[in-house]
Design a protein around this motif. Structure first.
Motif, PDB file in Angstrom:
ATOM      1  N   UNK A  63       0.861  -1.183   0.000  1.00 10.74           N
ATOM      2  CA  UNK A  63       0.000   0.000   0.000  1.00 10.74           C
ATOM      3  C   UNK A  63       0.901   1.237   0.000  1.00 10.74           C
ATOM      4  N   UNK A  64       0.710   2.116  -0.977  1.00 10.92           N
ATOM      5  CA  UNK A  64       1.509   3.327  -1.050  1.00 10.92           C
ATOM      6  C   UNK A  64       0.609   4.509  -1.391  1.00 10.92           C
ATOM      7  N   UNK A  65       1.202   5.693  -1.556  1.00 10.09           N
ATOM      8  CA  UNK A  65       0.394   6.908  -1.650  1.00 10.09           C
ATOM      9  C   UNK A  65       0.840   7.796  -2.808  1.00 10.09           C
ATOM     10  N   UNK A  66      -0.116   8.551  -3.351  1.00 10.24           N
ATOM     11  CA  UNK A  66       0.174   9.515  -4.406  1.00 10.24           C
ATOM     12  C   UNK A  66      -0.756  10.721  -4.256  1.00 10.24           C
ATOM     13  N   UNK A  67      -0.229  11.954  -4.134  1.00  7.08           N
ATOM     14  CA  UNK A  67       1.200  12.282  -4.130  1.00  7.08           C
ATOM     15  C   UNK A  67       1.859  11.908  -2.805  1.00  7.08           C
ATOM     16  N   UNK A  68       3.136  12.220  -2.684  1.00  4.44           N
ATOM     17  CA  UNK A  68       3.852  11.976  -1.435  1.00  4.44           C
ATOM     18  C   UNK A  68       3.129  12.725  -0.318  1.00  4.44           C
ATOM     19  N   UNK A  69       2.868  12.062   0.821  1.00  8.94           N
ATOM     20  CA  UNK A  69       2.112  12.705   1.908  1.00  8.94           C
ATOM     21  C   UNK A  69       2.623  14.083   2.323  1.00  8.94           C
TER      22      UNK A  69
ATOM     23  N   UNK B  86       6.603  21.004  -0.245  1.00  9.41           N
ATOM     24  CA  UNK B  86       7.722  20.255   0.347  1.00  9.41           C
ATOM     25  C   UNK B  86       7.920  18.889  -0.307  1.00  9.41           C
ATOM     26  N   UNK B  87       7.302  18.679  -1.466  1.00 12.03           N
ATOM     27  CA  UNK B  87       7.409  17.377  -2.144  1.00 12.03           C
ATOM     28  C   UNK B  87       8.881  17.033  -2.373  1.00 12.03           C
ATOM     29  N   UNK B  88       9.343  15.906  -1.849  1.00 10.97           N
ATOM     30  CA  UNK B  88      10.758  15.549  -2.039  1.00 10.97           C
ATOM     31  C   UNK B  88      11.014  15.119  -3.485  1.00 10.97           C
TER      32      UNK B  88
END
Length: 311
Positions: free
Chosen positions: A46-52, A60-62
């Motif tokens: 399970x992952x997320x989009x965009x970065x939390x 602050x998106x890395x």
């Protein structure tokens, strides 16, 4: 979550951004896959989009080490059966840890086991801990297994491997160190677009790669590596920078496929793998000096790739 089949049975789940799927991440994912095989159920990431961080702290998106489709490919190679990409919205960010457990792990994925690293946090304001997850497992009948993801090596002077360290090395042009952490060369992807076509005029036609948003791009300079297009990996000399020789201002990634003639890659989605740093960006006094240096760069890149490809 609406894409999850209605008859989805039990599964082994691991949750995280897993940007880069580096060697530490691989330990967790492989453990989840092994556990799933033992139980005879699917392994799900399970992952997320965009970065939390982009939702919690806008702007602050890395820099990303790998887009989601690339992460899915790497996870599939590790044996993962499915990847669930959750849209990380402001509303979703307000979901408490307890609500996340029920809505995602219990109601949808029917988790039989959850595998995480020791510092895993989740839910609103990252309030959910591994200890809380263990408590919830007792309530909802799933096991929680903790895997130490901390691998160290020469990269970063012995720092534990992490996505943050990898980004820092890439930003400094230390692509060899980044490759040690990732277990493979760092890759940049995008569509080939028309540039100023100066490389063609100079005898070194390059693929000008319009990179994906938030891509982690190495420091300005020349690198040896590979250009992947149409299923082929071609040895390449790669230039990153603003092209100061011609007073450029836009930062670009350009790859010259060594010894390849007549390539037409415009409009194709390609990938560039960074093997080794060759030299920094420079401006030369004359065009002849530039051409002489470019020829030396290509020879150096040819040798580095050939050495890397030997068994």
């Amino acid at each position: 979550m609406e894409d999850i089949p209605q008859d989805w049975g039990r599964s082994v789940v691991t949750i995280g951004s897993y940007d880069g799927v580096h060697r530490g991440h691989q330990l967790i994912i492989r453990h989840a896959v092994d556990r799933a095989r033992d139980l005879g159920v699917p392994a799900v990431v399970v992952t997320f989009d965009p970065h939390p961080s982009e939702v919690v702290r806008p702007g602050s998106h890395p820099p990303l080490l790998a887009p989601h489709h690339r992460r899915a490919e790497l996870m599939a190679d590790l044996g993962v059966d499915a990847v669930l990409v959750l849209p990380f919205t402001t509303e979703f960010s307000k979901l408490s840890a307890a609500e996340f457990v029920v809505k995602v792990l219990v109601d949808k994925l029917h988790a039989k086991a959850v595998v995480e690293g020791p510092n895993f946090r989740f839910g609103h304001k990252a309030a959910g801990t591994v200890e809380f997850l263990v408590e919830q497992g007792g309530v909802y009948d799933f096991d929680v297994e903790v895997v130490d993801l901390y691998v160290t090596g020469e990269a970063g002077g012995g720092e534990p491997f992490s996505s943050t360290l990898t980004r820092r090395l890439i930003a400094g042009g230390e692509v060899e160190g980044a490759a040690e952490i990732l277990g493979r060369p760092h890759r940049v992807e995008g569509v080939v677009v028309r540039g100023a076509q100066r490389g063609r005029d100079l005898g070194f036609p390059t693929a000008n790669v319009e990179t994906l948003p938030h891509t982690a791009i190495p420091a300005d300079g020349v690198y040896a590596g590979w250009l992947h297009a149409r299923g082929e990996a071609m040895p390449a000399a790669i230039s990153v920078g603003t092209n100061p020789q011609f007073d450029g201002t836009e930062r670009t990634v350009e790859a010259y496929a060594i010894d390849r003639v007549g390539l037409d890659l415009y409009g194709l989605h390609v990938a560039v793998d960074f093997l080794s740093f060759v030299r920094g960006q420079a401006k030369f006094d004359t065009l002849e000096e530039l051409l002489e240096q470019m020829a030396e760069d290509v020879e150096r890149c040819r040798d580095l790739v050939a050495a890397a490809e030997k068994p």
